[in-house]
Design a protein around this motif. Structure first.
Motif, PDB file in Angstrom:
ATOM      1  N   GLY A  88       0.814  -1.205   0.000  1.00  0.00           N
ATOM      2  CA  GLY A  88       0.000   0.000   0.000  1.00  0.00           C
ATOM      3  C   GLY A  88       0.848   1.255   0.000  1.00  0.00           C
ATOM      4  N   GLU A  89       0.329   2.296  -0.627  1.00  0.00           N
ATOM      5  CA  GLU A  89       0.949   3.623  -0.612  1.00  0.00           C
ATOM      6  C   GLU A  89      -0.007   4.571   0.086  1.00  0.00           C
ATOM      7  OE1 GLU A  89       2.068   5.127  -4.458  1.00  0.00           O
ATOM      8  OE2 GLU A  89       2.866   3.172  -5.074  1.00  0.00           O
TER       9      GLU A  89
ATOM     10  N   ARG B 151      -1.117   8.486   1.560  1.00  0.00           N
ATOM     11  CA  ARG B 151      -1.032   9.906   1.231  1.00  0.00           C
ATOM     12  C   ARG B 151       0.012  10.574   2.118  1.00  0.00           C
ATOM     13  NH1 ARG B 151      -6.906  12.537   1.560  1.00  0.00           N
ATOM     14  NH2 ARG B 151      -6.036  12.942   3.591  1.00  0.00           N
TER      15      ARG B 151
ATOM     16  N   TYR C 217      -4.598   5.155   2.901  1.00  0.00           N
ATOM     17  CA  TYR C 217      -4.034   4.537   1.706  1.00  0.00           C
ATOM     18  C   TYR C 217      -4.653   5.154   0.474  1.00  0.00           C
ATOM     19  CZ  TYR C 217      -1.767   1.090   4.597  1.00  0.00           C
ATOM     20  OH  TYR C 217      -0.962   0.483   5.517  1.00  0.00           O
ATOM     21  N   ARG C 218      -3.801   5.474  -0.498  1.00  0.00           N
ATOM     22  CA  ARG C 218      -4.299   5.962  -1.781  1.00  0.00           C
ATOM     23  C   ARG C 218      -4.222   4.877  -2.839  1.00  0.00           C
ATOM     24  NH1 ARG C 218      -0.747   7.906  -5.405  1.00  0.00           N
ATOM     25  NH2 ARG C 218       1.438   7.832  -4.856  1.00  0.00           N
ATOM     26  N   LYS C 219      -3.291   3.915  -2.656  1.00  0.00           N
ATOM     27  CA  LYS C 219      -3.164   2.778  -3.569  1.00  0.00           C
ATOM     28  C   LYS C 219      -2.891   1.524  -2.753  1.00  0.00           C
ATOM     29  CE  LYS C 219      -1.242   5.000  -7.673  1.00  0.00           C
ATOM     30  NZ  LYS C 219      -0.103   5.006  -8.619  1.00  0.00           N
TER      31      LYS C 219
ATOM     32  N   HIS D 104      -2.273  -2.745  -3.618  1.00  0.00           N
ATOM     33  CA  HIS D 104      -2.182  -3.813  -4.614  1.00  0.00           C
ATOM     34  C   HIS D 104      -2.101  -5.153  -3.890  1.00  0.00           C
ATOM     35  CE1 HIS D 104      -1.492  -5.810  -8.398  1.00  0.00           C
ATOM     36  NE2 HIS D 104      -0.547  -6.514  -7.800  1.00  0.00           N
TER      37      HIS D 104
ATOM     38  N   LYS E  88     -11.625   0.639  -0.313  1.00  0.00           N
ATOM     39  CA  LYS E  88     -12.108   1.262  -1.551  1.00  0.00           C
ATOM     40  C   LYS E  88     -13.018   2.451  -1.257  1.00  0.00           C
ATOM     41  CE  LYS E  88     -12.935  -2.989  -3.390  1.00  0.00           C
ATOM     42  NZ  LYS E  88     -13.447  -4.005  -4.311  1.00  0.00           N
TER      43      LYS E  88
ATOM     44  N   ALA F  21      -9.281   4.731  -1.973  1.00  0.00           N
ATOM     45  CA  ALA F  21      -8.053   4.106  -2.447  1.00  0.00           C
ATOM     46  C   ALA F  21      -8.302   3.353  -3.748  1.00  0.00           C
ATOM     47  CB  ALA F  21      -7.496   3.143  -1.398  1.00  0.00           C
ATOM     48  N   GLU F  22      -7.301   3.354  -4.605  1.00  0.00           N
ATOM     49  CA  GLU F  22      -7.327   2.546  -5.819  1.00  0.00           C
ATOM     50  C   GLU F  22      -6.821   1.168  -5.428  1.00  0.00           C
ATOM     51  OE1 GLU F  22      -4.784   2.074  -9.938  1.00  0.00           O
ATOM     52  OE2 GLU F  22      -4.612   3.935  -8.802  1.00  0.00           O
ATOM     53  N   LEU F  23      -7.681   0.159  -5.550  1.00  0.00           N
ATOM     54  CA  LEU F  23      -7.311  -1.199  -5.187  1.00  0.00           C
ATOM     55  C   LEU F  23      -7.176  -2.025  -6.461  1.00  0.00           C
ATOM     56  CD1 LEU F  23      -8.498  -3.196  -2.173  1.00  0.00           C
ATOM     57  CD2 LEU F  23      -8.222  -4.323  -4.360  1.00  0.00           C
ATOM     58  N   THR F  24      -5.979  -2.577  -6.674  1.00  0.00           N
ATOM     59  CA  THR F  24      -5.724  -3.411  -7.836  1.00  0.00           C
ATOM     60  C   THR F  24      -5.266  -4.781  -7.366  1.00  0.00           C
ATOM     61  OG1 THR F  24      -3.449  -2.594  -7.997  1.00  0.00           O
ATOM     62  CG2 THR F  24      -5.107  -1.464  -9.327  1.00  0.00           C
TER      63      THR F  24
END
Length: 135
Positions: free
Chosen positions: A73-74, A76, A83-85, A87, A120, A124-127
């Motif tokens: 996770g990344e 802000r 979390y903004r991202k 994976h 989400k 956050a962008e969850l991939t």
């Protein structure tokens, strides 16, 4: 209305806390000597979706032998440092059909995993990605 869940966090000195959810057999150390709450959130997402995927594949009668879920996770820079991202990478062991593996992951992420839904909903962008490792 859903079940009410209760827990408590107790300060043990310095920057360490112990958290416990009523009825659970284990406690979590937060802060010094333990895990940070935001890292625990990532682990919660990984654990939630791992559980879903195993149960769904077993229900599909797929020969799953093991599962590893890696999560990153990344956050802000500004507060609150949510979390903004995020994976998630699923490593599924066994002679599992790839389309059924994909479907199990999609069901977890789109319908069942409450922890992923919380992340989400925070924006956050969850991939995710996956691989099937055979014998």
């Amino acid at each position: 209305m859903g079940d009410e869940i209760k827990g408590r966090v107790k300060w043990t000195g310095g920057t360490q806390f112990i958290g416990r959810i009523d009825g659970d057999n284990c406690a979590v150390i937060l802060g010094d000597g333990g895990i940070s709450p935001m890292r625990l959130l990532l682990m919660s997402v990984a654990g939630c979706t791992a559980y879903d995927v195993v149960m769904i594949l077993q229900k599909m009668r797929e020969p799953i032998e093991n599962l590893e879920v890696e999560i990153s996770g990344e956050r802000r820079e500004e507060h609150p440092r949510i979390y903004r991202k995020v994976h998630i990478h699923y490593r599924i062991y066994g002679d599992v059909n790839e389309e059924k593996a994909r479907r199990a992951i999609e069901l977890s992420q789109d319908k069942y995993c409450s922890a992923s839904a919380h992340v989400k909903l925070s924006g956050a962008e969850l991939t995710y990605s996956f691989e099937v490792v055979r014998g």
